[in-house]
Design a protein around this motif. Structure first.
Motif, mmCIF file in Angstrom:
data_model
loop_
_atom_site.group_PDB
_atom_site.id
_atom_site.type_symbol
_atom_site.label_atom_id
_atom_site.label_comp_id
_atom_site.label_asym_id
_atom_site.label_seq_id
_atom_site.Cartn_x
_atom_site.Cartn_y
_atom_site.Cartn_z
ATOM 1 N N CYS A 193 0.685 -1.030 -0.503
ATOM 2 C CA CYS A 193 -0.116 -0.334 -0.262
ATOM 3 C C CYS A 193 0.799 1.346 0.204
ATOM 4 O O CYS A 193 0.301 2.049 -0.785
ATOM 5 C CB CYS A 193 -0.628 -0.114 1.569
ATOM 6 S SG CYS A 193 -1.965 -1.714 0.963
ATOM 7 N N GLU A 194 1.989 1.150 0.467
ATOM 8 C CA GLU A 194 2.554 2.365 0.742
ATOM 9 C C GLU A 194 3.722 2.422 -0.607
ATOM 10 O O GLU A 194 3.922 3.872 -1.076
ATOM 11 C CB GLU A 194 3.929 2.457 2.006
ATOM 12 C CG GLU A 194 5.044 3.941 2.102
ATOM 13 C CD GLU A 194 4.153 4.937 2.814
ATOM 14 O OE1 GLU A 194 4.392 5.816 2.031
ATOM 15 O OE2 GLU A 194 2.897 4.828 2.790
ATOM 16 N N ARG A 195 4.068 1.855 -1.379
ATOM 17 C CA ARG A 195 4.275 1.891 -2.837
ATOM 18 C C ARG A 195 3.103 1.623 -3.313
ATOM 19 O O ARG A 195 4.197 3.065 -4.321
ATOM 20 C CB ARG A 195 4.589 -0.174 -2.938
ATOM 21 C CG ARG A 195 6.468 0.269 -2.572
ATOM 22 C CD ARG A 195 6.762 -0.960 -3.456
ATOM 23 N NE ARG A 195 6.434 -2.233 -2.898
ATOM 24 C CZ ARG A 195 6.581 -3.249 -2.010
ATOM 25 N NH1 ARG A 195 7.467 -2.324 -1.296
ATOM 26 N NH2 ARG A 195 6.346 -4.438 -1.328
ATOM 27 N N SER A 196 1.948 1.502 -3.589
ATOM 28 C CA SER A 196 1.102 2.381 -4.471
ATOM 29 C C SER A 196 0.264 3.865 -3.902
ATOM 30 O O SER A 196 1.067 4.205 -5.072
ATOM 31 C CB SER A 196 0.105 1.096 -3.833
ATOM 32 O OG SER A 196 -0.009 0.255 -4.182
ATOM 33 N N ARG A 197 0.737 4.032 -2.735
ATOM 34 C CA ARG A 197 0.937 5.702 -2.686
ATOM 35 C C ARG A 197 1.047 6.333 -3.328
ATOM 36 O O ARG A 197 1.338 7.552 -3.276
ATOM 37 C CB ARG A 197 0.151 6.020 -1.328
ATOM 38 C CG ARG A 197 -0.803 5.543 0.086
ATOM 39 C CD ARG A 197 -0.417 5.859 1.175
ATOM 40 N NE ARG A 197 -1.194 5.137 2.062
ATOM 41 C CZ ARG A 197 -1.302 3.861 2.296
ATOM 42 N NH1 ARG A 197 0.578 3.300 2.886
ATOM 43 N NH2 ARG A 197 -1.923 2.947 3.341
ATOM 44 N N LYS A 198 2.468 6.015 -3.530
ATOM 45 C CA LYS A 198 3.880 6.034 -4.001
ATOM 46 C C LYS A 198 3.666 6.783 -6.015
ATOM 47 O O LYS A 198 4.085 7.614 -6.415
ATOM 48 C CB LYS A 198 5.520 6.316 -3.535
ATOM 49 C CG LYS A 198 6.172 6.196 -1.860
ATOM 50 C CD LYS A 198 7.050 5.791 -1.648
ATOM 51 C CE LYS A 198 7.140 6.225 0.097
ATOM 52 N NZ LYS A 198 7.998 5.204 0.887
ATOM 53 N N VAL A 199 3.658 6.146 -6.024
ATOM 54 C CA VAL A 199 3.213 5.340 -7.445
ATOM 55 C C VAL A 199 1.945 6.854 -7.815
ATOM 56 O O VAL A 199 2.067 7.672 -9.092
ATOM 57 C CB VAL A 199 2.640 3.920 -7.765
ATOM 58 C CG1 VAL A 199 1.917 4.286 -9.353
ATOM 59 C CG2 VAL A 199 4.218 3.308 -7.879
ATOM 60 N N VAL A 200 0.454 6.430 -7.219
ATOM 61 C CA VAL A 200 0.163 7.928 -7.106
ATOM 62 C C VAL A 200 0.616 9.355 -7.003
ATOM 63 O O VAL A 200 0.323 9.595 -7.606
ATOM 64 C CB VAL A 200 -1.224 7.254 -6.534
ATOM 65 C CG1 VAL A 200 -2.611 8.674 -6.678
ATOM 66 C CG2 VAL A 200 -1.650 6.183 -6.470
ATOM 67 N N GLU A 201 1.345 9.248 -6.239
ATOM 68 C CA GLU A 201 1.955 10.226 -5.759
ATOM 69 C C GLU A 201 2.527 10.849 -6.772
ATOM 70 O O GLU A 201 2.311 12.559 -6.889
ATOM 71 C CB GLU A 201 2.617 10.427 -3.901
ATOM 72 C CG GLU A 201 2.950 12.078 -3.866
ATOM 73 C CD GLU A 201 4.063 11.644 -2.814
ATOM 74 O OE1 GLU A 201 4.981 11.932 -2.837
ATOM 75 O OE2 GLU A 201 3.417 11.465 -2.010
ATOM 76 N N ALA A 202 3.123 10.172 -7.260
ATOM 77 C CA ALA A 202 3.750 10.799 -8.373
ATOM 78 C C ALA A 202 3.393 11.217 -10.252
ATOM 79 O O ALA A 202 3.705 11.616 -11.198
ATOM 80 C CB ALA A 202 4.951 10.121 -9.181
ATOM 81 N N MET A 203 1.936 11.285 -9.601
ATOM 82 C CA MET A 203 1.004 11.248 -10.757
ATOM 83 C C MET A 203 -0.166 11.584 -11.195
ATOM 84 O O MET A 203 -0.410 12.011 -10.172
ATOM 85 C CB MET A 203 0.950 9.879 -11.726
ATOM 86 C CG MET A 203 1.925 8.760 -11.654
ATOM 87 S SD MET A 203 1.612 7.077 -12.270
ATOM 88 C CE MET A 203 1.070 6.980 -14.146
ATOM 89 N N GLY A 204 -0.905 11.803 -12.192
ATOM 90 C CA GLY A 204 -1.943 13.000 -11.994
ATOM 91 C C GLY A 204 -2.999 12.042 -12.602
ATOM 92 O O GLY A 204 -2.601 10.998 -12.888
#
Length: 169
Positions: free
Chosen positions: A112-123
């Motif tokens: 879940c933490e990895r997922s948050r970082k992916v979303v944070e880096a994208m629009g």
């Protein structure tokens, strides 16, 4: 476990990204709460006709879908489950049935933490290739994961009540 968990409340106001991520994080924390405090035997106990629909099995599945949608689809990384799932479409459930519940929880939280970082880096409107000539955007993936996590949090709620009587949203 009888105490209400410390879960992040979804914001009542805010932009679309803040509210979508808020609801997803609330559901993720609910999943962790429903899986916490169980023995390995309790987490693996089949309580419904499907022998794979267990607390451990569902947590393994949710970890896989986090990894697939955010890391494989959005972040375009290699699908480490591809071969296992081709051999057995329920591989993540079966592997989870052999994994200690505390290890499953830790793996889910890390994913879940990895997922948050992916979303944070994208629009939210960013698009990536999806299954051939199709495209999918970040908004779809986050909305889908709210649905997926919410559905399985409901399953976990019932399984937990059947296991030790724990109830609560």
């Amino acid at each position: 476990m009888t105490d209400e968990p410390k879960r992040p409340e979804p914001p009542l106001t805010g932009d679309e990204r803040t509210q979508l991520n808020g609801f997803l994080d609330f559901l993720r924390a609910t999943v962790v709460w429903k899986c916490s405090g169980l023995t390995d035997e309790q987490a693996r106990r089949p309580l419904v006709p499907s022998e794979l629909t267990t607390v451990a099995g569902l947590l393994g599945h949710l970890t896989l879908v986090e990894q697939y949608w955010f890391n494989v689809v959005l972040n375009e990384q290699e699908d480490v489950w591809k071969e296992a799932l081709e051999a057995d479409p329920d591989a993540e459930f079966r592997v989870a049935m052999q994994t200690p519940i505390e290890q499953l929880i830790a793996a889910y939280e890390a994913e879940c933490e990895r997922s948050r970082k992916v979303v944070e880096a994208m629009g939210l409107d960013d698009e990536v290739p999806f299954r051939g000539d199709r495209k999918v955007n970040v908004r779809f993936v986050v909305a889908h994961m709210i649905e997926e996590t919410g559905r399985h949090a409901g399953h976990l709620d019932l399984l937990r009540e059947l296991t030790d009587g724990l109830t609560g949203e």
